[in-house]
Design a protein around this motif. Structure first.
Motif, PDB file in Angstrom:
ATOM      1  N   LEU A   1       2.566  34.362 -22.569  1.00  0.00           N
ATOM      2  CA  LEU A   1       3.613  35.060 -23.323  1.00  0.00           C
ATOM      3  C   LEU A   1       4.814  35.411 -22.453  1.00  0.00           C
ATOM      4  N   VAL A   2       4.594  35.513 -21.155  1.00  0.00           N
ATOM      5  CA  VAL A   2       5.647  35.898 -20.209  1.00  0.00           C
ATOM      6  C   VAL A   2       5.627  34.913 -19.045  1.00  0.00           C
ATOM      7  N   SER A   3       6.809  34.576 -18.555  1.00  0.00           N
ATOM      8  CA  SER A   3       6.910  33.756 -17.341  1.00  0.00           C
ATOM      9  C   SER A   3       7.368  34.639 -16.193  1.00  0.00           C
ATOM     10  N   ARG A   4       6.909  34.312 -15.016  1.00  0.00           N
ATOM     11  CA  ARG A   4       7.262  35.050 -13.791  1.00  0.00           C
ATOM     12  C   ARG A   4       7.938  34.063 -12.853  1.00  0.00           C
TER      13      ARG A   4
ATOM     14  N   ALA B   1      10.393  36.926 -17.982  1.00  0.00           N
ATOM     15  CA  ALA B   1      11.063  36.534 -19.224  1.00  0.00           C
ATOM     16  C   ALA B   1      10.007  36.135 -20.240  1.00  0.00           C
ATOM     17  N   LEU B   2      10.365  36.226 -21.504  1.00  0.00           N
ATOM     18  CA  LEU B   2       9.467  35.754 -22.551  1.00  0.00           C
ATOM     19  C   LEU B   2       9.447  34.238 -22.572  1.00  0.00           C
ATOM     20  N   THR B   3       8.288  33.687 -22.801  1.00  0.00           N
ATOM     21  CA  THR B   3       8.160  32.255 -23.041  1.00  0.00           C
ATOM     22  C   THR B   3       8.458  32.022 -24.533  1.00  0.00           C
ATOM     23  N   PRO B   4       8.560  30.780 -24.950  1.00  0.00           N
ATOM     24  CA  PRO B   4       8.719  30.532 -26.394  1.00  0.00           C
ATOM     25  C   PRO B   4       7.579  31.159 -27.215  1.00  0.00           C
ATOM     26  N   THR B   5       6.366  31.128 -26.695  1.00  0.00           N
ATOM     27  CA  THR B   5       5.242  31.764 -27.400  1.00  0.00           C
ATOM     28  C   THR B   5       5.449  33.268 -27.469  1.00  0.00           C
ATOM     29  N   GLY B   6       5.912  33.866 -26.378  1.00  0.00           N
ATOM     30  CA  GLY B   6       6.190  35.302 -26.364  1.00  0.00           C
ATOM     31  C   GLY B   6       7.290  35.668 -27.347  1.00  0.00           C
ATOM     32  N   ARG B   7       8.338  34.847 -27.403  1.00  0.00           N
ATOM     33  CA  ARG B   7       9.425  35.101 -28.356  1.00  0.00           C
ATOM     34  C   ARG B   7       8.944  34.982 -29.796  1.00  0.00           C
ATOM     35  N   SER B   8       7.961  34.119 -30.028  1.00  0.00           N
ATOM     36  CA  SER B   8       7.451  33.955 -31.393  1.00  0.00           C
ATOM     37  C   SER B   8       6.691  35.194 -31.870  1.00  0.00           C
ATOM     38  N   LEU B   9       6.353  36.083 -30.950  1.00  0.00           N
ATOM     39  CA  LEU B   9       5.671  37.331 -31.313  1.00  0.00           C
ATOM     40  C   LEU B   9       6.645  38.365 -31.883  1.00  0.00           C
ATOM     41  N   ILE B  10       7.932  38.237 -31.619  1.00  0.00           N
ATOM     42  CA  ILE B  10       8.918  39.231 -32.050  1.00  0.00           C
ATOM     43  C   ILE B  10       8.958  39.394 -33.577  1.00  0.00           C
ATOM     44  N   PRO B  11       9.089  38.333 -34.379  1.00  0.00           N
ATOM     45  CA  PRO B  11       9.154  38.544 -35.834  1.00  0.00           C
ATOM     46  C   PRO B  11       7.933  39.266 -36.424  1.00  0.00           C
ATOM     47  N   PRO B  12       6.685  38.865 -36.085  1.00  0.00           N
ATOM     48  CA  PRO B  12       5.571  39.628 -36.656  1.00  0.00           C
ATOM     49  C   PRO B  12       5.501  41.062 -36.135  1.00  0.00           C
ATOM     50  N   ALA B  13       5.908  41.284 -34.892  1.00  0.00           N
ATOM     51  CA  ALA B  13       5.919  42.654 -34.351  1.00  0.00           C
ATOM     52  C   ALA B  13       6.945  43.503 -35.099  1.00  0.00           C
ATOM     53  N   LEU B  14       8.119  42.937 -35.373  1.00  0.00           N
ATOM     54  CA  LEU B  14       9.131  43.675 -36.130  1.00  0.00           C
ATOM     55  C   LEU B  14       8.664  43.939 -37.556  1.00  0.00           C
ATOM     56  N   ALA B  15       7.963  42.975 -38.139  1.00  0.00           N
ATOM     57  CA  ALA B  15       7.432  43.172 -39.495  1.00  0.00           C
ATOM     58  C   ALA B  15       6.417  44.315 -39.508  1.00  0.00           C
ATOM     59  N   LEU B  16       5.557  44.368 -38.510  1.00  0.00           N
ATOM     60  CA  LEU B  16       4.569  45.441 -38.424  1.00  0.00           C
ATOM     61  C   LEU B  16       5.248  46.785 -38.197  1.00  0.00           C
TER      62      LEU B  16
ATOM     63  N   ILE C   1       6.631  45.996 -23.740  1.00  0.00           N
ATOM     64  CA  ILE C   1       7.101  45.047 -22.719  1.00  0.00           C
ATOM     65  C   ILE C   1       7.750  43.841 -23.391  1.00  0.00           C
ATOM     66  N   VAL C   2       7.100  43.297 -24.407  1.00  0.00           N
ATOM     67  CA  VAL C   2       7.649  42.133 -25.110  1.00  0.00           C
ATOM     68  C   VAL C   2       8.995  42.474 -25.748  1.00  0.00           C
ATOM     69  N   ALA C   3       9.076  43.629 -26.404  1.00  0.00           N
ATOM     70  CA  ALA C   3      10.335  44.037 -27.040  1.00  0.00           C
ATOM     71  C   ALA C   3      11.428  44.230 -26.000  1.00  0.00           C
ATOM     72  N   THR C   4      11.085  44.776 -24.842  1.00  0.00           N
ATOM     73  CA  THR C   4      12.072  44.986 -23.784  1.00  0.00           C
ATOM     74  C   THR C   4      12.548  43.643 -23.225  1.00  0.00           C
ATOM     75  N   LEU C   5      11.624  42.714 -23.037  1.00  0.00           N
ATOM     76  CA  LEU C   5      11.997  41.394 -22.521  1.00  0.00           C
ATOM     77  C   LEU C   5      12.726  40.543 -23.555  1.00  0.00           C
ATOM     78  N   ASP C   6      12.685  40.951 -24.816  1.00  0.00           N
ATOM     79  CA  ASP C   6      13.434  40.231 -25.840  1.00  0.00           C
ATOM     80  C   ASP C   6      14.938  40.334 -25.575  1.00  0.00           C
ATOM     81  N   GLN C   7      15.339  41.335 -24.814  1.00  0.00           N
ATOM     82  CA  GLN C   7      16.754  41.498 -24.436  1.00  0.00           C
ATOM     83  C   GLN C   7      17.176  40.480 -23.390  1.00  0.00           C
ATOM     84  N   GLY C   8      16.204  39.856 -22.721  1.00  0.00           N
ATOM     85  CA  GLY C   8      16.506  38.862 -21.697  1.00  0.00           C
ATOM     86  C   GLY C   8      15.668  39.068 -20.455  1.00  0.00           C
ATOM     87  N   ARG C   9      15.848  38.180 -19.522  1.00  0.00           N
ATOM     88  CA  ARG C   9      15.124  38.168 -18.244  1.00  0.00           C
ATOM     89  C   ARG C   9      15.396  39.462 -17.481  1.00  0.00           C
TER      90      ARG C   9
END
Length: 125
Positions: free
Chosen positions: A71-74, A87-102, A33-41
């Motif tokens: 992590l997500v705003s409605r 949409a991702l909140t700033p906190t949700g967006r901050s999860l993208i780099p560690p998720a990509l690293a993993l 879900i987070v990765a999908t929302l990284d594309q936008g709202r």
């Protein structure tokens, strides 16, 4: 002392806080879900279409938990028919780099992991 042990000592909760956060992030659907929302709202139906295999109920529950955790705003729009976007909140967006690293680590080591699994399965009992 490891970073984990240090953090647990500071918190004084035996790691419960860290486990609770990791339980949310590492469940079956959160990172998709987070990765999908990284594309936008996205609207609920668009999000549901882009995540194969997730039921509407599980998407609803996971989005609710992600919203609760910040992590997500409605955003609900007073229209007919009603429109809700996530949409991702700033906190949700901050999860993208560690998720990509993993994910990168998993891709880099999958051959070793699969070989180890095969060796474990094939070993004499």
């Amino acid at each position: 002392m490891s970073q984990y042990e240090h953090t647990c000592m500071i918190r004084g909760d035996g790691g419960r806080t860290i486990r609770a956060v990791l339980d949310r992030i590492c469940d079956k659907w959160t990172l998709l879900i987070v990765a999908t929302l990284d594309q936008g709202r996205l609207r609920f139906t668009d999000l549901h279409r882009q995540i194969p295999g997730i039921s509407q109920r599980m998407l609803t529950l996971t989005l609710r938990n992600l919203e609760r955790d910040g992590l997500v705003s409605r955003t609900a729009y007073a229209e007919v028919p009603p429109r809700v976007e996530y949409a991702l909140t700033p906190t949700g967006r901050s999860l993208i780099p560690p998720a990509l690293a993993l994910a990168g680590w998993a891709i880099e080591h999958i051959a070793e992991i699969e070989a180890s699994r095969a060796a474990y399965t094939d070993r004499p009992k």
